[in-house]
Design a protein around this motif. Structure first.
Motif, PDB file in Angstrom:
ATOM      1  N   VAL A 168       4.931  12.782 -11.018  1.00 56.11           N
ATOM      2  CA  VAL A 168       4.392  11.491 -11.451  1.00 56.11           C
ATOM      3  C   VAL A 168       5.495  10.447 -11.334  1.00 56.11           C
ATOM      4  N   ILE A 169       5.180   9.350 -10.649  1.00 58.35           N
ATOM      5  CA  ILE A 169       6.158   8.268 -10.479  1.00 58.35           C
ATOM      6  C   ILE A 169       5.507   6.937 -10.833  1.00 58.35           C
ATOM      7  N   GLY A 170       6.326   5.989 -11.231  1.00 58.68           N
ATOM      8  CA  GLY A 170       5.857   4.639 -11.492  1.00 58.68           C
ATOM      9  C   GLY A 170       6.104   3.767 -10.270  1.00 58.68           C
ATOM     10  N   LEU A 171       5.189   2.864 -10.029  1.00 60.57           N
ATOM     11  CA  LEU A 171       5.334   1.929  -8.913  1.00 60.57           C
ATOM     12  C   LEU A 171       5.580   0.533  -9.456  1.00 60.57           C
ATOM     13  N   ARG A 172       6.497  -0.165  -8.817  1.00 62.67           N
ATOM     14  CA  ARG A 172       6.697  -1.563  -9.194  1.00 62.67           C
ATOM     15  C   ARG A 172       6.074  -2.438  -8.129  1.00 62.67           C
ATOM     16  N   ARG A 173       5.742  -3.622  -8.535  1.00 60.19           N
ATOM     17  CA  ARG A 173       5.130  -4.558  -7.600  1.00 60.19           C
ATOM     18  C   ARG A 173       6.215  -5.200  -6.754  1.00 60.19           C
ATOM     19  N   ARG A 174       6.011  -5.171  -5.446  1.00 60.61           N
ATOM     20  CA  ARG A 174       6.958  -5.798  -4.529  1.00 60.61           C
ATOM     21  C   ARG A 174       6.192  -6.519  -3.443  1.00 60.61           C
ATOM     22  N   SER A 175       6.832  -7.518  -2.877  1.00 63.91           N
ATOM     23  CA  SER A 175       6.208  -8.248  -1.781  1.00 63.91           C
ATOM     24  C   SER A 175       6.241  -7.387  -0.518  1.00 63.91           C
ATOM     25  N   ALA A 176       5.429  -7.742   0.452  1.00 67.68           N
ATOM     26  CA  ALA A 176       5.420  -7.010   1.724  1.00 67.68           C
ATOM     27  C   ALA A 176       6.779  -7.097   2.401  1.00 67.68           C
TER      28      ALA A 176
END
Length: 131
Positions: free
Chosen positions: A95-103
């Motif tokens: 299980v991993i967390g994702l952060r929001r990033r731009s393209a």
């Protein structure tokens, strides 16, 4: 079997921890919480300090979850460490967390999450923090 959580002290790391707890309880499995740093910077905000790990230990103990916390300092990058631990241990889910990033950010810097998704031999659950 074990559910492995890649943990960093951030909203994304907390989301991964909560999802990992849910999965471990649902499956009746042990939870392995992994926090890493290459140790190549004076300050690494992704490396959990002792008060943050104490908080994690207290939460897991209060919830009655069987757990193991591993902290790796000075090894490879986080993705490499998680992939290696998943191969060594009897891991059923990462299980991993994702952060929001731009393209553009994704294109320039690559993605540890992508490395884990492609390099791990077991299923991977990727979660985002609540807004």
């Amino acid at each position: 079997m074990t559910v492995l959580v890649g943990y960093v002290p951030s909203p994304e790391g907390e989301a991964a921890l909560r999802a990992g707890i849910d999965e471990a309880r649902l499956r009746g499995e042990k939870l392995m919480v992994v926090n890493t740093s290459r140790g190549d910077a004076y300050v690494d905000p992704r490396f959990a300090q002792e008060p943050e790990l104490a908080h994690v230990r207290e939460d897991l103990a209060a919830l009655g979850v069987e757990f193991d916390i591993r902290q790796v300092l000075g090894g490879g990058d986080a993705a490499e460490e998680i992939i290696e631990l998943a191969e060594q241990a009897d891991v059923s889910l990462v299980v991993i967390g994702l952060r929001r990033r731009s393209a553009v950010g994704k294109l320039i810097t690559g993605s540890a999450a992508q490395q884990i998704l492609l390099g791990t031999g077991c299923p991977v659950l990727a979660v985002k923090a609540a807004l």
